[in-house]
Design an enzyme around this catalytic site. Structure first.
Site, PDB file in Angstrom:
ATOM      1  N   THR A 115       1.124  -1.078  -0.163  1.00 11.29           N
ATOM      2  CA  THR A 115       0.013   0.140  -0.090  1.00 11.29           C
ATOM      3  C   THR A 115       0.869   1.556   0.136  1.00 11.29           C
ATOM      4  O   THR A 115       2.108   1.288   0.451  1.00 11.29           O
ATOM      5  CB  THR A 115      -1.246   0.619   1.280  1.00 11.29           C
ATOM      6  OG1 THR A 115      -1.329   1.476   1.261  1.00 11.29           O
ATOM      7  CG2 THR A 115       0.181  -0.349   2.555  1.00 11.29           C
ATOM      8  N   TYR A 139      -1.261  -0.508  10.172  1.00 15.28           N
ATOM      9  CA  TYR A 139      -1.468  -0.764   8.949  1.00 15.28           C
ATOM     10  C   TYR A 139      -0.443  -0.729   8.195  1.00 15.28           C
ATOM     11  O   TYR A 139      -0.096  -1.604   7.487  1.00 15.28           O
ATOM     12  CB  TYR A 139      -2.637  -0.007   8.029  1.00 15.28           C
ATOM     13  CG  TYR A 139      -2.837  -0.301   7.420  1.00 15.28           C
ATOM     14  CD1 TYR A 139      -4.310  -1.738   6.517  1.00 15.28           C
ATOM     15  CD2 TYR A 139      -3.389   0.366   5.810  1.00 15.28           C
ATOM     16  CE1 TYR A 139      -4.055  -2.296   5.598  1.00 15.28           C
ATOM     17  CE2 TYR A 139      -3.346  -0.102   4.865  1.00 15.28           C
ATOM     18  CZ  TYR A 139      -3.872  -1.596   4.139  1.00 15.28           C
ATOM     19  OH  TYR A 139      -4.161  -1.663   2.915  1.00 15.28           O
TER      20      TYR A 139
END
Ligand code: UDP
Length: 324
Positions: A115, A139
């Site tokens: 990501t 995350y």
């Protein structure tokens, strides 16, 4: 056969469709904690959780798996701040289980969903792969840790991998067979569509005083079918002897929250009510990626450059999901 871990989720299901369309055989492995069985329409479905390593071993012995594509992860940034253990156990520890079994079984090819959150607050736009990685939430940190572990495994065990750093996945299968379906929904476009179909009253614009032309945050929206295509090219690249590597996947253009809402009004022909709201903690003002490396090395050519087109595919799916 290709194992798609998390193949009943948003991006994994689109990859599954594309692989099957091209004649690959697939096994979808998903615990359905956030995925939907209705999205696992192609190949073989095997329910299960990465936590159970014996079950994973059985899976690898049952099917002739030559490559693994790994999408299964929790993906709510705010939740990762409030409950980091949940993210480190699933997104990190369970990924290590998967890699452990791949090594035991001698499976060499791995495509990892990473990501742009691994970059943290951008220092330069557009973001290239060599931009410093300083994630600002668990995350992003867990994804970066997996990227780093993959480099070590690649060096030590010859595990060949590609990490793909997605920008904002958006849109849906142009046939509207599958699409974005989260519960709870936190993403901008589905929330806008909920207003368009009348199940929400308004969408909140998180911050209107950013240092951007219209004061709202700018993001790089990349169509999910283009993302799927990049995974297939990444696998081809590895099979053709490409070295382990990382690639950004974005469309290189930024659109502000206000532009997204305005374009959605045009596409849906609905008067979508938007209200100004506070900034959402942890949102950088601008996130736009450079995907030149993927274009050059993987020969990836994103087809959906036009925001209206991306929104149109997502809208068609959203209406179908809600039986409109
Ligand atoms: N956003 C917004 N209102 C919402 C949800 C999102 O203004 O209800 C904004 C958010 O601040 C960000 C952009 O829309 O700038 C995209 O957010 P999303 O949650 O869809 O994806 P993210 O960028 O967090 O991956």
């Amino acid at each position: 056969m290709i194992l798609i871990v998390g193949g009943a989720g948003y991006i994994g299901s689109h990859l599954n469709k594309e692989l099957n369309r091209r004649g690959y055989e697939t096994v979808v492995f998903d615990n359905l904690s956030h995925g939907h069985i209705e999205l696992a329409k192609w190949g073989t479905f095997e329910p299960g959780d990465l936590e159970d390593i014996d079950n994973l071993r059985a899976l690898f012995r049952k099917y002739p798996i030559e490559a693994v594509m790994h999408f299964a992860a929790f993906a709510y940034v705010g939740e990762s701040v409030d409950d980091p253990q949940k993210y480190y156990l699933n997104n990190l520890k369970n990924t290590l289980n998967l890699l452990q079994v791949m090594l035991e079984e001698g499976v060499k090819y791995f495509v990892f969903s990473s990501t742009c959150s691994t970059y943290g607050d951008p220092m330069e736009i557009p973001i290239t792969e060599d931009h410093p990685q300083k994630p600002i939430n668990p995350y992003g940190k867990a994804k970066l840790m997996v990227e780093e572990i993959l480099k070590d495994y690649s060096h030590a065990y010859g595990l060949r991998h590609v990490s793909l750093r997605y920008f904002n996945a958006a849109g849906a299968d142009p046939d509207a067979e599958i699409g974005e379906w989260h519960d709870p929904e936190t993403h901008l476009l589905p929330l806008i569509f909920d207003v368009a179909i009348g199940i929400r009253n308004h969408v909140k614009i998180f911050g209107t005083d950013y240092d951007t032309p219209d004061g709202t945050c700018i993001r790089d929206y990349i169509h999910v079918t283009d993302l799927a295509e990049a995974h297939i090219l990444a696998l081809d690249y590895l099979k053709n002897g490409g070295k382990s590597d990382v690639f950004n996947l974005g469309n290189g253009q930024g659109f502000s929250v206000s532009e997204v809402i305005e374009t959605a009004r045009k596409v849906t022909k609905k008067d979508i009510k938007a209200i100004e709201w506070d900034r959402r903690p942890g949102d950088p003002p601008v996130l736009v990626g450079s995907s030149k490396k993927a274009e050059k090395i993987l020969k990836w050519i994103p087809k959906y450059k036009d925001l209206s087109k991306i929104i149109e595919t997502a809208w068609n799916w959203h209406k179908r999901l809600h039986k409109i």
